[in-house]
Design a protein around this motif. Structure first.
Motif, PDB file in Angstrom:
ATOM      1  N   SER A  82       0.954  -1.400   0.040  1.00 27.21           N
ATOM      2  CA  SER A  82      -0.082   0.099  -0.047  1.00 27.21           C
ATOM      3  C   SER A  82       0.990   1.136   0.120  1.00 27.21           C
ATOM      4  O   SER A  82       2.009   1.208   0.292  1.00 27.21           O
ATOM      5  CB  SER A  82      -0.979  -0.103   1.126  1.00 27.21           C
ATOM      6  OG  SER A  82      -0.201   0.212   2.489  1.00 27.21           O
ATOM      7  N   PRO A  83       0.356   2.331  -0.352  1.00 25.45           N
ATOM      8  CA  PRO A  83       1.170   3.697  -0.481  1.00 25.45           C
ATOM      9  C   PRO A  83       1.626   3.944   0.896  1.00 25.45           C
ATOM     10  O   PRO A  83       2.472   4.618   1.222  1.00 25.45           O
ATOM     11  CB  PRO A  83      -0.002   4.657  -0.945  1.00 25.45           C
ATOM     12  CG  PRO A  83      -0.852   3.877  -1.754  1.00 25.45           C
ATOM     13  CD  PRO A  83      -0.999   2.587  -1.080  1.00 25.45           C
ATOM     14  N   THR A  84       0.672   3.582   2.068  1.00 27.71           N
ATOM     15  CA  THR A  84       1.206   3.962   3.466  1.00 27.71           C
ATOM     16  C   THR A  84       2.401   3.281   3.827  1.00 27.71           C
ATOM     17  O   THR A  84       3.150   3.843   4.725  1.00 27.71           O
ATOM     18  CB  THR A  84      -0.029   3.557   4.378  1.00 27.71           C
ATOM     19  OG1 THR A  84       0.143   2.213   4.353  1.00 27.71           O
ATOM     20  CG2 THR A  84      -1.261   4.454   4.371  1.00 27.71           C
ATOM     21  N   ILE A  85       2.809   2.280   3.026  1.00 30.34           N
ATOM     22  CA  ILE A  85       4.175   1.643   3.293  1.00 30.34           C
ATOM     23  C   ILE A  85       5.257   2.114   2.346  1.00 30.34           C
ATOM     24  O   ILE A  85       6.227   2.706   2.868  1.00 30.34           O
ATOM     25  CB  ILE A  85       4.038   0.088   3.012  1.00 30.34           C
ATOM     26  CG1 ILE A  85       3.165  -0.450   4.005  1.00 30.34           C
ATOM     27  CG2 ILE A  85       5.336  -0.626   3.021  1.00 30.34           C
ATOM     28  CD1 ILE A  85       2.986  -1.841   3.846  1.00 30.34           C
ATOM     29  N   THR A  86       4.772   2.341   0.932  1.00 28.05           N
ATOM     30  CA  THR A  86       5.929   2.638  -0.140  1.00 28.05           C
ATOM     31  C   THR A  86       6.299   4.201   0.162  1.00 28.05           C
ATOM     32  O   THR A  86       7.331   4.613  -0.158  1.00 28.05           O
ATOM     33  CB  THR A  86       5.407   2.643  -1.510  1.00 28.05           C
ATOM     34  OG1 THR A  86       4.159   3.093  -1.605  1.00 28.05           O
ATOM     35  CG2 THR A  86       5.276   0.914  -1.630  1.00 28.05           C
ATOM     36  N   LEU A  87       5.199   4.943   1.001  1.00 28.84           N
ATOM     37  CA  LEU A  87       5.642   6.458   0.846  1.00 28.84           C
ATOM     38  C   LEU A  87       5.717   6.672   2.258  1.00 28.84           C
ATOM     39  O   LEU A  87       5.785   7.879   2.838  1.00 28.84           O
ATOM     40  CB  LEU A  87       4.260   7.331   0.488  1.00 28.84           C
ATOM     41  CG  LEU A  87       3.952   7.078  -0.900  1.00 28.84           C
ATOM     42  CD1 LEU A  87       2.602   7.759  -1.098  1.00 28.84           C
ATOM     43  CD2 LEU A  87       4.925   7.218  -1.949  1.00 28.84           C
ATOM     44  N   SER A  88       6.052   5.677   3.311  1.00 29.05           N
ATOM     45  CA  SER A  88       6.350   5.791   4.542  1.00 29.05           C
ATOM     46  C   SER A  88       7.610   6.848   4.877  1.00 29.05           C
ATOM     47  O   SER A  88       8.725   6.434   4.199  1.00 29.05           O
ATOM     48  CB  SER A  88       6.209   4.638   5.454  1.00 29.05           C
ATOM     49  OG  SER A  88       6.616   4.934   6.724  1.00 29.05           O
ATOM     50  N   GLN A  89       7.803   7.577   5.878  1.00 29.95           N
ATOM     51  CA  GLN A  89       8.638   8.518   6.257  1.00 29.95           C
ATOM     52  C   GLN A  89       9.675   7.457   7.439  1.00 29.95           C
ATOM     53  O   GLN A  89      10.675   7.977   7.563  1.00 29.95           O
ATOM     54  CB  GLN A  89       8.477   9.762   6.842  1.00 29.95           C
ATOM     55  CG  GLN A  89       7.584  10.798   5.878  1.00 29.95           C
ATOM     56  CD  GLN A  89       8.359  11.102   4.597  1.00 29.95           C
ATOM     57  OE1 GLN A  89       9.568  11.321   4.725  1.00 29.95           O
ATOM     58  NE2 GLN A  89       7.856  10.588   3.405  1.00 29.95           N
ATOM     59  N   ASP A  90       8.953   6.367   7.781  1.00 29.74           N
ATOM     60  CA  ASP A  90       9.797   5.624   8.693  1.00 29.74           C
ATOM     61  C   ASP A  90      10.559   4.493   7.941  1.00 29.74           C
ATOM     62  O   ASP A  90      10.312   3.977   7.058  1.00 29.74           O
ATOM     63  CB  ASP A  90       8.689   4.880   9.399  1.00 29.74           C
ATOM     64  CG  ASP A  90       9.275   3.917  10.921  1.00 29.74           C
ATOM     65  OD1 ASP A  90      10.447   3.916  10.608  1.00 29.74           O
ATOM     66  OD2 ASP A  90       8.554   3.816  11.783  1.00 29.74           O
ATOM     67  N   THR A  91      12.016   5.098   8.129  1.00 29.13           N
ATOM     68  CA  THR A  91      12.881   4.263   7.486  1.00 29.13           C
ATOM     69  C   THR A  91      12.885   2.470   7.923  1.00 29.13           C
ATOM     70  O   THR A  91      12.753   1.662   6.950  1.00 29.13           O
ATOM     71  CB  THR A  91      14.199   4.473   8.096  1.00 29.13           C
ATOM     72  OG1 THR A  91      14.645   5.913   7.617  1.00 29.13           O
ATOM     73  CG2 THR A  91      15.694   3.770   7.103  1.00 29.13           C
ATOM     74  N   SER A  92      12.380   2.188   9.044  1.00 24.36           N
ATOM     75  CA  SER A  92      12.284   0.793   9.380  1.00 24.36           C
ATOM     76  C   SER A  92      11.154   0.294   8.811  1.00 24.36           C
ATOM     77  O   SER A  92      11.192  -0.815   8.493  1.00 24.36           O
ATOM     78  CB  SER A  92      12.033   0.677  10.969  1.00 24.36           C
ATOM     79  OG  SER A  92      13.372   1.240  11.837  1.00 24.36           O
ATOM     80  N   VAL A  93       9.947   0.941   8.325  1.00 20.71           N
ATOM     81  CA  VAL A  93       8.994   0.396   7.676  1.00 20.71           C
ATOM     82  C   VAL A  93       9.468  -0.016   6.109  1.00 20.71           C
ATOM     83  O   VAL A  93       9.206  -1.138   5.863  1.00 20.71           O
ATOM     84  CB  VAL A  93       7.761   1.363   7.702  1.00 20.71           C
ATOM     85  CG1 VAL A  93       6.616   0.707   6.548  1.00 20.71           C
ATOM     86  CG2 VAL A  93       7.004   1.548   9.056  1.00 20.71           C
ATOM     87  N   ARG A  94      10.322   0.912   5.731  1.00 19.52           N
ATOM     88  CA  ARG A  94      10.697   0.678   4.223  1.00 19.52           C
ATOM     89  C   ARG A  94      11.612  -0.556   4.076  1.00 19.52           C
ATOM     90  O   ARG A  94      11.716  -1.615   3.842  1.00 19.52           O
ATOM     91  CB  ARG A  94      11.207   2.020   3.673  1.00 19.52           C
ATOM     92  CG  ARG A  94      10.200   3.091   3.448  1.00 19.52           C
ATOM     93  CD  ARG A  94      10.784   4.147   2.456  1.00 19.52           C
ATOM     94  NE  ARG A  94      12.063   4.531   2.878  1.00 19.52           N
ATOM     95  CZ  ARG A  94      12.098   5.562   3.516  1.00 19.52           C
ATOM     96  NH1 ARG A  94      11.084   6.270   4.324  1.00 19.52           N
ATOM     97  NH2 ARG A  94      13.375   5.962   4.076  1.00 19.52           N
TER      98      ARG A  94
END
Length: 377
Positions: free
Chosen positions: A27-39
């Motif tokens: 989802s965009p909430t993942i690919t556009l996340s500002q959280d480096t750990s999420v990416r």
């Protein structure tokens, strides 16, 4: 057994399909996340699924292929956990679509990964399959590693350890020690009968007041493998059982059989579990009698395996009963060594070849067997 489930989820528009044909989206909430750990976790999750997918695909193409399960396990998963998704993911992801829609913090060092899997079973045939599940990623000195959601939640459950089994169950559940003793006695004898070594780790049995509750303990927010039936349950490889009972013999048989005969033909796998443990809360004899009654008014093509899997007779899937009949006949006509020999069969027809039953006689063989008029063919 099935229930309607509505999943409201944001539109998945960012597609990441670098595996050969693995259908994986974020989802965009993942690919556009500002959280480096999420990416980082998303990339790790994608690499893991691709590795698991390629390993499975190579095995499907060549059954002599030496699988890389241990290598993948060590590379991606925390040393204190096991990959409980291996059985479910591998069974369906080749023909399904995976949508990871959320990666969010659970605690200071742990993140939850939420994924939706839609697929069709049996190589695009059969029932639609839906899983909504979560696993965790924990930050370690060597980067993020995966954890089962169960590893996070099990400390909130009651625990009872017997010789072969680790039971986990919620407060208030009526846990019966005598049933545990009976189960242990059965497991010991079954291992002896079928040349099965004692498992190097205990079987994990997650018991709930309902199967939905058991599912929730391990991170399955939804799966079609659920039921309000108190006798329902299922097995996750390599050694985890989800159930409402301490004496779910059908599923314990699956654990032992798959530990020693991992490539057993599925009708025999379900058949031996049904012979010893019944299905849907009724024993093997009950299902044979119901099938006998059904055949008094209907015909069945016992060579049609699709029919055997699709047809239910009085709440019991026909393939399970047919497999149990084969096990019953073989045990009583030839003994346990012959049943073990059948475990090497690659397909349905090979079973009857080993039993020296001509293909043209298979239907008559089952009718006579169900009516109790056959001993040895």
């Amino acid at each position: 057994m099935k229930r309607v489930f509505l999943v409201s989820i944001c539109i998945i528009i960012s597609i990441c399909c670098r595996g050969q044909e693995l259908k994986l989206t974020f989802s965009p909430t993942i690919t556009l996340s500002q959280d480096t750990s999420v990416r980082i976790i998303a990339s790790l999750w994608e690499n893991y699924l691709e590795a698991r997918y390629d390993d499975y695909l190579n095995f499907r193409r060549n059954l002599q292929y030496q699988r890389r399960g241990d290598l993948i396990q060590n590379l991606f998963w925390h040393a204190q956990t096991e990959d409980l998704l291996i059985g479910e993911i591998e069974k369906f992801m080749l023909f399904g679509e995976l949508s990871t829609f959320s990666i969010r913090k659970y605690s200071k060092t742990i993140y939850e990964i939420h994924t939706l899997l839609q697929a069709k079973a049996f190589e695009g045939e059969g029932i639609n399959t839906l899983f909504l599940y979560k696993v965790c990623a924990i930050e370690t000195d060597n980067g993020f590693k995966f954890l089962n959601y169960f590893d996070v939640t099990k400390n909130s459950l009651q625990n009872y350890t017997s010789e072969d089994i680790d039971f986990y169950y919620p407060c208030g559940f009526e846990f019966d020690i005598e049933k545990v003793k009976e189960t242990e006695k059965f497991l010991s004898q079954f291992r002896k009968d079928f040349n099965i070594e004692k498992l190097d780790k205990k079987i994990v049995c997650v018991v709930g007041n309902s199967l939905s509750e058991s599912n929730a303990f391990i991170g399955f927010d939804f799966t079609i493998a659920t039921s309000e039936n108190k006798f329902a349950g299922y097995f996750l490889e390599p050694r985890t059982i989800l159930t409402c009972r301490q004496d779910h013999i059908h599923e314990f048989v699956h654990v032992l059989i798959k530990s020693t005969y991992p490539n057993i033909y599925e009708i025999l796998n379900e058949g031996i579990a049904t012979y010893y443990g019944g299905q849907a809360g009724f024993d093997y004899d009950f299902h044979v009698k119901n099938l006998q009654k059904y055949l008094s008014e209907n015909t069945v093509d016992f060579l049609n395996t699709s029919l055997l899997w699709d047809l239910e007779v009085e709440g019991g899937r026909l393939a399970y009963t047919v497999g149990a009949l084969i096990v019953d006949y073989t045990l009583n006509s030839y003994g346990t060594p012959k049943v073990i020999e059948l475990f090497s069969c690659k397909d349905y027809e090979e079973i009857f070849l080993k039993l020296e039953i001509p293909t043209e006689d298979v239907n008559n063989f089952f009718i006579r067997l169900i009516n109790g008029k056959i001993e040895k063919y």
